[in-house]
Design an enzyme around this catalytic site. Structure first.
Site, PDB file in Angstrom:
ATOM      1  N   ASP A 185       9.833  -3.760 -14.082  1.00  0.00           N
ATOM      2  CA  ASP A 185       8.725  -3.769 -15.326  1.00  0.00           C
ATOM      3  C   ASP A 185       7.363  -2.916 -14.811  1.00  0.00           C
ATOM      4  OD1 ASP A 185      10.078  -4.319 -17.586  1.00  0.00           O
ATOM      5  OD2 ASP A 185       9.427  -6.732 -17.167  1.00  0.00           O
ATOM      6  N   LYS A 221       5.017  -1.456 -16.905  1.00  0.00           N
ATOM      7  CA  LYS A 221       3.930  -2.062 -17.596  1.00  0.00           C
ATOM      8  C   LYS A 221       2.508  -2.027 -17.313  1.00  0.00           C
ATOM      9  CE  LYS A 221       7.098  -5.769 -19.627  1.00  0.00           C
ATOM     10  NZ  LYS A 221       7.192  -7.163 -19.563  1.00  0.00           N
ATOM     11  N   HIS A 241       7.406   1.302 -21.386  1.00  0.00           N
ATOM     12  CA  HIS A 241       7.287   1.267 -19.779  1.00  0.00           C
ATOM     13  C   HIS A 241       8.491   1.632 -18.882  1.00  0.00           C
ATOM     14  CE1 HIS A 241       9.816  -2.602 -21.149  1.00  0.00           C
ATOM     15  NE2 HIS A 241       9.916  -2.659 -19.851  1.00  0.00           N
ATOM     16  N   HIS A 299      16.956  -0.886 -17.469  1.00  0.00           N
ATOM     17  CA  HIS A 299      17.255  -2.135 -17.663  1.00  0.00           C
ATOM     18  C   HIS A 299      17.007  -2.583 -19.144  1.00  0.00           C
ATOM     19  CE1 HIS A 299      12.738  -2.155 -17.491  1.00  0.00           C
ATOM     20  NE2 HIS A 299      12.645  -3.457 -18.132  1.00  0.00           N
ATOM     21  N   HIS A 300      16.858  -1.737 -20.044  1.00  0.00           N
ATOM     22  CA  HIS A 300      16.609  -1.948 -21.293  1.00  0.00           C
ATOM     23  C   HIS A 300      17.900  -1.332 -22.086  1.00  0.00           C
ATOM     24  CE1 HIS A 300      13.737  -4.971 -21.526  1.00  0.00           C
ATOM     25  NE2 HIS A 300      12.694  -4.166 -20.872  1.00  0.00           N
ATOM     26  N   ASP A 327      17.164 -10.040 -16.135  1.00  0.00           N
ATOM     27  CA  ASP A 327      15.829 -10.076 -16.937  1.00  0.00           C
ATOM     28  C   ASP A 327      15.938 -10.714 -18.064  1.00  0.00           C
ATOM     29  OD1 ASP A 327      13.153  -9.225 -17.124  1.00  0.00           O
ATOM     30  OD2 ASP A 327      13.882  -7.429 -18.780  1.00  0.00           O
TER      31      ASP A 327
HETATM   32  P1  C2E Z   1      10.277  -9.671 -21.140  1.00  0.00           P
HETATM   33  O1  C2E Z   1       9.392 -10.681 -21.973  1.00  0.00           O
HETATM   34  O2  C2E Z   1      10.366  -9.716 -19.905  1.00  0.00           O
HETATM   35  O3  C2E Z   1      11.563  -9.800 -21.880  1.00  0.00           O
HETATM   36  C1  C2E Z   1      12.857  -8.888 -21.737  1.00  0.00           C
HETATM   37  C2  C2E Z   1      13.732  -8.952 -22.344  1.00  0.00           C
HETATM   38  O4  C2E Z   1      14.528 -10.207 -22.602  1.00  0.00           O
HETATM   39  C3  C2E Z   1      13.464  -8.589 -23.817  1.00  0.00           C
HETATM   40  O5  C2E Z   1      13.406  -6.991 -23.963  1.00  0.00           O
HETATM   41  C4  C2E Z   1      14.657  -8.919 -24.731  1.00  0.00           C
HETATM   42  O6  C2E Z   1      15.853  -8.141 -24.619  1.00  0.00           O
HETATM   43  C5  C2E Z   1      14.822 -10.536 -23.962  1.00  0.00           C
HETATM   44  N1  C2E Z   1      14.083 -11.412 -24.787  1.00  0.00           N
HETATM   45  C6  C2E Z   1      12.809 -11.899 -24.330  1.00  0.00           C
HETATM   46  N2  C2E Z   1      12.541 -12.919 -25.212  1.00  0.00           N
HETATM   47  C7  C2E Z   1      13.447 -12.959 -26.077  1.00  0.00           C
HETATM   48  C8  C2E Z   1      13.749 -13.545 -27.347  1.00  0.00           C
HETATM   49  O7  C2E Z   1      12.891 -14.425 -27.698  1.00  0.00           O
HETATM   50  N3  C2E Z   1      14.787 -13.557 -28.134  1.00  0.00           N
HETATM   51  C9  C2E Z   1      15.725 -12.441 -27.721  1.00  0.00           C
HETATM   52  N4  C2E Z   1      16.889 -12.293 -28.549  1.00  0.00           N
HETATM   53  N5  C2E Z   1      15.720 -11.848 -26.702  1.00  0.00           N
HETATM   54  C10 C2E Z   1      14.310 -11.906 -25.746  1.00  0.00           C
HETATM   55  P2  C2E Z   1      12.550  -6.335 -25.083  1.00  0.00           P
HETATM   56  O8  C2E Z   1      13.043  -6.938 -26.380  1.00  0.00           O
HETATM   57  O9  C2E Z   1      13.148  -5.131 -25.071  1.00  0.00           O
HETATM   58  O10 C2E Z   1      11.436  -6.475 -24.632  1.00  0.00           O
HETATM   59  C11 C2E Z   1      10.754  -5.844 -23.638  1.00  0.00           C
HETATM   60  C12 C2E Z   1       9.217  -6.521 -23.229  1.00  0.00           C
HETATM   61  O11 C2E Z   1       8.264  -6.262 -24.184  1.00  0.00           O
HETATM   62  C13 C2E Z   1       9.326  -7.862 -23.012  1.00  0.00           C
HETATM   63  O12 C2E Z   1       9.641  -8.108 -21.700  1.00  0.00           O
HETATM   64  C14 C2E Z   1       7.818  -8.343 -23.390  1.00  0.00           C
HETATM   65  O13 C2E Z   1       6.801  -7.783 -22.373  1.00  0.00           O
HETATM   66  C15 C2E Z   1       7.549  -7.423 -24.557  1.00  0.00           C
HETATM   67  N6  C2E Z   1       7.816  -7.902 -25.882  1.00  0.00           N
HETATM   68  C16 C2E Z   1       8.904  -8.193 -26.505  1.00  0.00           C
HETATM   69  N7  C2E Z   1       8.665  -8.708 -27.755  1.00  0.00           N
HETATM   70  C17 C2E Z   1       7.421  -9.291 -27.657  1.00  0.00           C
HETATM   71  C18 C2E Z   1       6.746  -9.691 -28.837  1.00  0.00           C
HETATM   72  O14 C2E Z   1       7.311 -10.119 -29.769  1.00  0.00           O
HETATM   73  N8  C2E Z   1       5.353 -10.135 -28.367  1.00  0.00           N
HETATM   74  C19 C2E Z   1       5.018  -9.788 -27.281  1.00  0.00           C
HETATM   75  N9  C2E Z   1       3.568  -9.826 -26.903  1.00  0.00           N
HETATM   76  N10 C2E Z   1       5.594  -8.730 -26.341  1.00  0.00           N
HETATM   77  C20 C2E Z   1       6.993  -8.665 -26.540  1.00  0.00           C
HETATM   78 FE    FE Z   2      11.278  -4.463 -19.115  1.00  0.00          FE
HETATM   79 FE    FE Z   3      10.797  -8.465 -16.859  1.00  0.00          FE
END
Ligand code: C2E
Ligand code: FE
Ligand code: FE
Ligand code: SIN
Ligand code: SIN
Ligand code: SIN
Length: 349
Positions: A205, A208, A233, A259-260, A288
């Site tokens: 990450d 970020k 990111h 990683h995504h 992750d």
């Molecule tokens: P992260 O928090 O490290 O989350 C990494 C990945 O974990 C997410 O990639 C997603 O695939 C999974 N993940 C995390 N939380 C959840 C969840 O509640 N439900 C499900 N089904 N999967 C989850 P993603 O979605 O591509 O997000 C990448 C990054 O974007 C996240 O890293 C976080 O930093 C940010 N992000 C995503 N959604 C939100 C949000 O609703 N609010 C905020 N503030 N940031 C978000």
């Molecule tokens: Fe990421």
């Molecule tokens: Fe992460």
């Protein structure tokens, strides 16, 4: 120890020991030849301590008749002889220094095995020469280790910079490193390759760093526009790392980029599918997401285990490489152990 063997052969001594200075503990230490034990003595002790303290070569023909070092010998070699039955005769101690002139250790040779049993001027020269090289090669060996340790720390710190911006503690990157290693081994990677990924995955990450706080630290759901910004990111991280020729940073570039991505091709940034996604990216995705779900985030609470396992079962062959989901489920106890060992302090409400 190679250096000791070299010294012993050059001067044909019965025993040759390389002592190294540990300035932090104010001790001299040596690895007992071929053994595992470390021998340690206080810095000033014995003939070796005397020689190191004064940065002075000591040269003795017979420990039992020598007058110059009488006092030191009485407290050292002669006491040991009485205990062990060994007869110390000729002795030679040559300190060696690093490039800053600081004494870092010494050669100690005991008992000449040829001729009349005393070390010659020639032996002194040989050992002094060996000591000169030892000081330098030892220094570069220590420096190399220092650099390697520093590199590992930089990788963690860089990873943490990415994460700390989004309010996650440094433990997130450590956990992802450990999970990635388990998955790598479970997927049949070699020890070396698994180690490379373990060091690279904390950087996933790093991109970020370029995401605005308003998006990164937003407590609630992201808008489509914000999510699009957030997704960048991956490409940002890749661009930061892609020009490196270093193996670990090259691996980190792939991890940051991929990683995504998702197994079924619905991920980002490129929509790669299946094995077109690098195994590093597929592994870090599992690590992750597991960690994201098992932890509190600014935007959500941690999930309970059942719900997490349920998601991985459902996403097997969709988000995730099916084989890696199997490895994950098989090694679940190890994952939970890591989660608990590198636990975060609770987020304040
Ligand atoms: P992260 O928090 O490290 O989350 C990494 C990945 O974990 C997410 O990639 C997603 O695939 C999974 N993940 C995390 N939380 C959840 C969840 O509640 N439900 C499900 N089904 N999967 C989850 P993603 O979605 O591509 O997000 C990448 C990054 O974007 C996240 O890293 C976080 O930093 C940010 N992000 C995503 N959604 C939100 C949000 O609703 N609010 C905020 N503030 N940031 C978000
Ligand atoms: Fe990421
Ligand atoms: Fe992460
Ligand atoms: C995380 O697990 O990375 C977030 C929780 C925390 O920052 O304490
Ligand atoms: C990249 O384009 O992400 C680097 C190479 C690879 O993906 O395997
Ligand atoms: C996500 O990508 O939002 C979480 C995993 C999934 O449900 O596909």
């Amino acid at each position: 120890m190679l250096m000791a063997d070299m010294g012993r052969e050059m001067v044909v001594a019965d025993r040759c020991t390389v002592w190294l200075a540990d300035h932090q503990r104010n001790e001299l230490w040596t690895k007992v030849a071929h053994g595992v034990d470390e021998l340690r003595i206080p810095m000033g002790d014995g003939l070796v301590g005397y020689a190191v303290a004064r940065n002075e070569a000591v040269f003795i023909d017979d420990a039992y008749t020598n007058e110059e070092y009488r006092a030191v010998l009485e407290r050292g070699a002669l006491v040991t002889d009485r205990r062990t039955g060994y007869r110390t005769k000729a002795l030679m101690v040559i300190p060696f220094s690093n490039s800053e002139g600081e004494v870092v250790g010494c050669y100690q040779a005991v008992n000449k095995m040829t001729g009349d049993g005393v070390f010659t001027e020639r032996d002194l020269e040989y050992l002094t020469l060996a000591a000169t090289y030892s000081g330098k090669s030892l220094e570069s060996a220590l420096l190399l280790r220092e650099i390697e340790e520093t590199q590992k720390e930089i990788l963690f710190v860089m990873g943490e910079i990415g994460e700390s911006r989004s309010k996650e503690t440094g433990n997130h990157v450590k956990r992802v490193a450990e999970y990635s290693y388990i998955l790598a081994k479970g997927a049949g990677m070699s020890e070396e390759e698994a180690e490379v990924l373990k060091m690279a995955s904390p950087m996933h990450d790093i991109g970020k760093v370029a995401i605005p706080d308003a998006v990164l630290k937003k407590p609630g759901q992201l808008t489509d526009e914000e999510y699009r910004i957030m997704q960048s990111h991956t490409v940002i991280g890749y661009n930061l790392l892609k020009n490196s020729k270093r193996r670990i940073l090259k691996a980190a570039a792939i991890v940051a980029h991929e990683h995504h991505e998702k197994w079924d091709g619905t991920g980002y940034p490129r929509g790669l599918a299946g094995e077109d996604i690098h195994i590093y990216g597929r592994i870090t995705a599992v690590a992750d997401v597991f960690d994201a779900l098992a932890s509190d985030r600014v935007y959500k609470k941690a999930w309970d285990l059942e719900r997490i396992i349920d998601l991985f079962r459902r996403e097997r062959g969709r988000h995730f490489d099916p084989r890696l989901v199997d490895v994950f489920l098989e090694h679940l106890p190890a994952f939970l152990d890591i989660r608990d060992r590198f636990a975060d302090e609770k987020l304040g409400a």
